[in-house]
Design a protein around this motif. Structure first.
Motif, PDB file in Angstrom:
ATOM      1  N   VAL A  57     -22.493   9.928 -17.901  1.00 53.77           N
ATOM      2  CA  VAL A  57     -21.638   8.770 -17.623  1.00 53.77           C
ATOM      3  C   VAL A  57     -20.297   9.221 -17.043  1.00 53.77           C
ATOM      4  O   VAL A  57     -19.802   8.669 -16.051  1.00 53.77           O
ATOM      5  CB  VAL A  57     -21.405   7.964 -18.919  1.00 53.77           C
ATOM      6  N   ILE A  58     -19.698  10.243 -17.641  1.00 58.86           N
ATOM      7  CA  ILE A  58     -18.414  10.767 -17.166  1.00 58.86           C
ATOM      8  C   ILE A  58     -18.572  11.435 -15.805  1.00 58.86           C
ATOM      9  O   ILE A  58     -17.714  11.291 -14.919  1.00 58.86           O
ATOM     10  CB  ILE A  58     -17.833  11.762 -18.197  1.00 58.86           C
ATOM     11  N   ALA A  59     -19.664  12.169 -15.609  1.00 58.79           N
ATOM     12  CA  ALA A  59     -19.896  12.835 -14.328  1.00 58.79           C
ATOM     13  C   ALA A  59     -19.943  11.816 -13.189  1.00 58.79           C
ATOM     14  O   ALA A  59     -19.366  12.037 -12.120  1.00 58.79           O
ATOM     15  CB  ALA A  59     -21.202  13.624 -14.381  1.00 58.79           C
ATOM     16  N   ALA A  60     -20.635  10.699 -13.428  1.00 63.18           N
ATOM     17  CA  ALA A  60     -20.755   9.686 -12.387  1.00 63.18           C
ATOM     18  C   ALA A  60     -19.484   8.853 -12.244  1.00 63.18           C
ATOM     19  O   ALA A  60     -18.983   8.638 -11.133  1.00 63.18           O
ATOM     20  CB  ALA A  60     -21.948   8.773 -12.695  1.00 63.18           C
ATOM     21  N   GLY A  61     -18.945   8.377 -13.364  1.00 65.33           N
ATOM     22  CA  GLY A  61     -17.822   7.453 -13.307  1.00 65.33           C
ATOM     23  C   GLY A  61     -16.492   8.094 -12.998  1.00 65.33           C
ATOM     24  O   GLY A  61     -15.688   7.551 -12.234  1.00 65.33           O
ATOM     25  N   THR A  62     -16.222   9.267 -13.561  1.00 62.53           N
ATOM     26  CA  THR A  62     -14.922   9.928 -13.391  1.00 62.53           C
ATOM     27  C   THR A  62     -14.920  10.908 -12.232  1.00 62.53           C
ATOM     28  O   THR A  62     -13.940  10.990 -11.481  1.00 62.53           O
ATOM     29  CB  THR A  62     -14.533  10.663 -14.685  1.00 62.53           C
ATOM     30  N   PHE A  63     -16.009  11.655 -12.064  1.00 71.17           N
ATOM     31  CA  PHE A  63     -16.029  12.713 -11.061  1.00 71.17           C
ATOM     32  C   PHE A  63     -16.858  12.367  -9.823  1.00 71.17           C
ATOM     33  O   PHE A  63     -17.024  13.206  -8.939  1.00 71.17           O
ATOM     34  CB  PHE A  63     -16.531  14.010 -11.694  1.00 71.17           C
ATOM     35  N   GLY A  64     -17.383  11.151  -9.754  1.00 71.24           N
ATOM     36  CA  GLY A  64     -18.049  10.674  -8.548  1.00 71.24           C
ATOM     37  C   GLY A  64     -19.387  11.291  -8.247  1.00 71.24           C
ATOM     38  O   GLY A  64     -19.826  11.301  -7.088  1.00 71.24           O
ATOM     39  N   PHE A  65     -20.090  11.796  -9.245  1.00 69.55           N
ATOM     40  CA  PHE A  65     -21.410  12.368  -9.010  1.00 69.55           C
ATOM     41  C   PHE A  65     -22.406  11.264  -8.639  1.00 69.55           C
ATOM     42  O   PHE A  65     -22.425  10.206  -9.250  1.00 69.55           O
ATOM     43  CB  PHE A  65     -21.915  13.092 -10.263  1.00 69.55           C
ATOM     44  N   GLU A  66     -23.229  11.546  -7.636  1.00 66.88           N
ATOM     45  CA  GLU A  66     -24.360  10.670  -7.324  1.00 66.88           C
ATOM     46  C   GLU A  66     -25.467  10.923  -8.344  1.00 66.88           C
ATOM     47  O   GLU A  66     -25.454  11.928  -9.062  1.00 66.88           O
ATOM     48  CB  GLU A  66     -24.867  10.937  -5.907  1.00 66.88           C
ATOM     49  N   LEU A  67     -26.450   9.996  -8.403  1.00 66.36           N
ATOM     50  CA  LEU A  67     -27.538  10.129  -9.369  1.00 66.36           C
ATOM     51  C   LEU A  67     -28.238  11.475  -9.234  1.00 66.36           C
ATOM     52  O   LEU A  67     -28.556  12.135 -10.232  1.00 66.36           O
ATOM     53  CB  LEU A  67     -28.547   8.990  -9.197  1.00 66.36           C
ATOM     54  N   LYS A  68     -28.478  11.897  -7.991  1.00 66.64           N
ATOM     55  CA  LYS A  68     -29.146  13.175  -7.770  1.00 66.64           C
ATOM     56  C   LYS A  68     -28.322  14.313  -8.358  1.00 66.64           C
ATOM     57  O   LYS A  68     -28.868  15.242  -8.970  1.00 66.64           O
ATOM     58  CB  LYS A  68     -29.355  13.390  -6.272  1.00 66.64           C
ATOM     59  N   GLU A  69     -26.998  14.252  -8.191  1.00 68.87           N
ATOM     60  CA  GLU A  69     -26.131  15.296  -8.737  1.00 68.87           C
ATOM     61  C   GLU A  69     -26.125  15.277 -10.261  1.00 68.87           C
ATOM     62  O   GLU A  69     -26.065  16.328 -10.907  1.00 68.87           O
ATOM     63  CB  GLU A  69     -24.706  15.118  -8.207  1.00 68.87           C
ATOM     64  N   VAL A  70     -26.164  14.074 -10.845  1.00 66.61           N
ATOM     65  CA  VAL A  70     -26.207  13.956 -12.304  1.00 66.61           C
ATOM     66  C   VAL A  70     -27.472  14.621 -12.846  1.00 66.61           C
ATOM     67  O   VAL A  70     -27.427  15.348 -13.851  1.00 66.61           O
ATOM     68  CB  VAL A  70     -26.150  12.483 -12.744  1.00 66.61           C
ATOM     69  N   ILE A  71     -28.608  14.388 -12.174  1.00 70.45           N
ATOM     70  CA  ILE A  71     -29.865  14.987 -12.612  1.00 70.45           C
ATOM     71  C   ILE A  71     -29.811  16.507 -12.501  1.00 70.45           C
ATOM     72  O   ILE A  71     -30.228  17.237 -13.402  1.00 70.45           O
ATOM     73  CB  ILE A  71     -31.041  14.419 -11.796  1.00 70.45           C
ATOM     74  N   PHE A  72     -29.255  16.989 -11.385  1.00 68.54           N
ATOM     75  CA  PHE A  72     -29.113  18.435 -11.224  1.00 68.54           C
ATOM     76  C   PHE A  72     -28.219  19.016 -12.311  1.00 68.54           C
ATOM     77  O   PHE A  72     -28.508  20.075 -12.886  1.00 68.54           O
ATOM     78  CB  PHE A  72     -28.549  18.777  -9.843  1.00 68.54           C
ATOM     79  N   PHE A  73     -27.119  18.319 -12.599  1.00 67.59           N
ATOM     80  CA  PHE A  73     -26.221  18.809 -13.650  1.00 67.59           C
ATOM     81  C   PHE A  73     -26.935  18.815 -14.998  1.00 67.59           C
ATOM     82  O   PHE A  73     -26.766  19.750 -15.791  1.00 67.59           O
ATOM     83  CB  PHE A  73     -24.965  17.947 -13.745  1.00 67.59           C
ATOM     84  N   ALA A  74     -27.732  17.776 -15.273  1.00 71.70           N
ATOM     85  CA  ALA A  74     -28.469  17.714 -16.537  1.00 71.70           C
ATOM     86  C   ALA A  74     -29.423  18.891 -16.670  1.00 71.70           C
ATOM     87  O   ALA A  74     -29.548  19.496 -17.745  1.00 71.70           O
ATOM     88  CB  ALA A  74     -29.242  16.399 -16.621  1.00 71.70           C
ATOM     89  N   ILE A  75     -30.076  19.260 -15.570  1.00 73.79           N
ATOM     90  CA  ILE A  75     -31.008  20.385 -15.594  1.00 73.79           C
ATOM     91  C   ILE A  75     -30.265  21.697 -15.851  1.00 73.79           C
ATOM     92  O   ILE A  75     -30.628  22.481 -16.732  1.00 73.79           O
ATOM     93  CB  ILE A  75     -31.803  20.461 -14.280  1.00 73.79           C
ATOM     94  N   PHE A  76     -29.198  21.920 -15.086  1.00 71.39           N
ATOM     95  CA  PHE A  76     -28.408  23.144 -15.289  1.00 71.39           C
ATOM     96  C   PHE A  76     -27.788  23.163 -16.686  1.00 71.39           C
ATOM     97  O   PHE A  76     -27.717  24.212 -17.332  1.00 71.39           O
ATOM     98  CB  PHE A  76     -27.310  23.247 -14.224  1.00 71.39           C
ATOM     99  N   GLY A  77     -27.328  21.989 -17.138  1.00 66.90           N
ATOM    100  CA  GLY A  77     -26.718  21.908 -18.459  1.00 66.90           C
ATOM    101  C   GLY A  77     -27.687  22.280 -19.560  1.00 66.90           C
ATOM    102  O   GLY A  77     -27.323  22.971 -20.522  1.00 66.90           O
ATOM    103  N   ASN A  78     -28.941  21.856 -19.430  1.00 72.14           N
ATOM    104  CA  ASN A  78     -29.948  22.196 -20.436  1.00 72.14           C
ATOM    105  C   ASN A  78     -30.288  23.681 -20.404  1.00 72.14           C
ATOM    106  O   ASN A  78     -30.527  24.294 -21.449  1.00 72.14           O
ATOM    107  CB  ASN A  78     -31.212  21.358 -20.234  1.00 72.14           C
ATOM    108  N   VAL A  79     -30.310  24.262 -19.197  1.00 75.40           N
ATOM    109  CA  VAL A  79     -30.563  25.712 -19.094  1.00 75.40           C
ATOM    110  C   VAL A  79     -29.448  26.486 -19.796  1.00 75.40           C
ATOM    111  O   VAL A  79     -29.703  27.404 -20.590  1.00 75.40           O
ATOM    112  CB  VAL A  79     -30.656  26.143 -17.619  1.00 75.40           C
ATOM    113  N   VAL A  80     -28.204  26.103 -19.513  1.00 77.35           N
ATOM    114  CA  VAL A  80     -27.054  26.785 -20.117  1.00 77.35           C
ATOM    115  C   VAL A  80     -27.057  26.587 -21.636  1.00 77.35           C
ATOM    116  O   VAL A  80     -26.771  27.526 -22.397  1.00 77.35           O
ATOM    117  CB  VAL A  80     -25.736  26.263 -19.500  1.00 77.35           C
ATOM    118  N   ALA A  81     -27.375  25.378 -22.090  1.00 75.13           N
ATOM    119  CA  ALA A  81     -27.423  25.114 -23.533  1.00 75.13           C
ATOM    120  C   ALA A  81     -28.503  25.958 -24.208  1.00 75.13           C
ATOM    121  O   ALA A  81     -28.308  26.446 -25.326  1.00 75.13           O
ATOM    122  CB  ALA A  81     -27.673  23.628 -23.788  1.00 75.13           C
TER     123      ALA A  81
END
Length: 467
Positions: free
Chosen positions: A283-307
């Motif tokens: 929600v913050i990635a899209a609303g505050t930092f202007g991420f498109e849906l595709k970017e949000v999904i990519f971030f979610a994937i990278f975020g899970n790898v890092v986690a």
């Protein structure tokens, strides 16, 4: 009798001292396979895909559908809070921990599969939210028994590593399942009947996929890990008597090991903050930092790898420096990363003549948040497993689930409150960023409460007779 305090090398008398079988790699892999499979329910059904479908305009309006889903999950949360400790206690006592893990996992899979029949019409909203709510209840009950198994398949020397490995498998399983769902159903890369969007067939088939994924990967633990032994005369306790026993045990824990209660309370607080990092991250990635849906999904994937990487590294550190130290360091890391996002998230900057877009701030420090979430979650589970007296892990993890549910309103409430307070003060569109402050307050509260808590090596829990 009492479980005596012992040095960290040996820990309180518990299932950790379960003999050579506890160190078998096959059992650990089988146990972690359940975590891998369960990610389909967490990531697909309740976070990124099915609940998004269920709260869409097809079900009578996003606001009304969201309110219905929220109400159903609230009722489910209450049921979990009331029943989880007793269900854990009774599965421990009756020597049916593995049995009830299987029953609750199967129930979750069946309810998930039934979501296929939730057609995109307002009349199916009630069916959809009820299925998701019931599945959540059985999933949490299964999780109580699953977490309790940690003590069965690990030793005092590797419990942190094993817990971290399980969390890591969960994150990675979620990534693989999400990628398959995206490629096969949501944004199919080739034509097949499951790609059809007529009556949302592709999304409804996601429910079948998630049910099969969870059930198949949950099977190994049911064959590889042995059942716990029956506690003499305990299985004959009635349901009401089980609650009376639970209250006696809580009182005994508070008398003999108050720091166990303090840990349950502190972990409930910071775990709510950890959950909010993932809940509101997109929600913050899209609303505050202007991420498109595709970017949000990519971030979610990278975020899970890092986690996942963080959870595995944290598991190794857990066995070296202890779970409390890992939790404290992780919470401090989360607060530092969150501060950078809050401070640097209000625009672009120039450093040494080079432009620094706000999106870069979120990519770097958002991934740092993910890095510290994994170790905190893993070590929290390992902390409690080290404390559980022999044969009482299920009951203690039931209390773990209950305390977590009891404060699950904190982070969402403070997130919303900070945005509401900031809205009339900051420029238009800049209030959402301040929701991060609400999450940080919850994490800070959890950190402050856990600081005085004694680590597992310095605690002891009374073992209360069943009669």
């Amino acid at each position: 009798m009492n479980a005596a305090a012992v040095p960290e090398a040996s820990h309180p008398a518990s299932e950790l001292a379960s003999g050579p079988a506890s160190s078998k790699k096959g059992q650990i892999l089988a146990w972690a396979s359940w975590d891998w499979g369960s990610a389909a329910f967490n990531a697909i059904m309740t976070t990124f895909v099915f609940t998004v479908y269920l709260t869409s305009s097809a079900f009578g309006g996003e606001d009304a559908a969201s309110a219905a889903l929220g109400a159903a999950l609230a009722v489910a949360g209450l049921a979990i809070a009331l029943l989880a400790p007793v269900t854990g206690q009774r599965s421990d006592a009756g020597g049916r921990r593995k049995l009830w893990l299987g029953v609750n996992t199967a129930a979750t899979a069946v309810l998930t599969a039934l979501c296929f029949f939730v057609f995109p019409q307002p009349g199916f909203l009630l069916l959809g939210v009820c299925l998701i709510a019931l599945a959540n209840i059985f999933f949490e009950f299964a999780g109580v028994n699953y977490n309790a198994m940690l003590a069965q398949i690990s030793t005092p020397k590797n419990i942190g590593k094993v817990s971290g490995f399980g969390w890591g498998m969960g994150y990675l399983g979620g990534i693989v399942a999400l990628l398959l769902v995206l490629q096969l159903f949501v944004q199919p890369s080739f034509e097949w009947f499951g790609a059809s969007t007529e009556e949302s067939l592709n999304i409804r088939l996601v429910a079948i996929f998630s049910a099969l994924w969870f059930f198949i990967f949950a099977l190994p633990v049911l064959f590889a890990v042995p059942e716990v032994s029956v506690k003499k005369d305990s299985a004959s306790l009635g349901f009401i008597a089980s609650y009376k026993l639970l209250l006696r045990r809580i009182a005994a824990i508070y008398r003999t090991s108050p720091h166990t209660i303090y840990f349950l309370l502190s972990s409930a607080i910071f775990r709510d903050g950890l959950a909010a990092v993932f809940t509101f991250g997109g929600v913050i990635a899209a609303g505050t930092f202007g991420f498109e849906l595709k970017e949000v999904i990519f971030f979610a994937i990278f975020g899970n790898v890092v986690a996942a990487v963080g959870a595995i590294i944290g598991g190794f550190l857990d066995d070296k420096i202890g779970p409390k130290a890992v939790i404290v360091l992780s919470l401090v890391g989360l607060l530092i990363a969150g501060t950078f996002i809050l401070v640097l998230g209000n625009g672009n900057y120039v450093f040494f003549g080079t432009s620094w877009p706000a999106a870069n701030t979120f990519w770097i420090f958002g991934l740092l948040l993910c890095l510290f979430v994994g170790p905190a979650q893993s070590s929290s589970r390992a902390f409690l497993a080290r404390l559980a007296p022999d044969g009482e892990s299920g009951e203690l993890f039931g209390l773990y689930a209950t305390t977590g549910r009891a404060v699950s309103f904190l982070a969402p409430t403070l997130f919303t409150l900070c945005i509401t307070i900031a809205a009339p003060i900051v420029e238009e569109g800049g209030a959402q960023r301040w929701g991060i402050l609400g999450i940080m307050v919850v994490l800070l509260a959890g950190l402050l409460v856990i600081l005085p808590v004694k680590p597992p090596s310095k605690t002891q829990i009374a073992v209360v007779p069943d009669h």
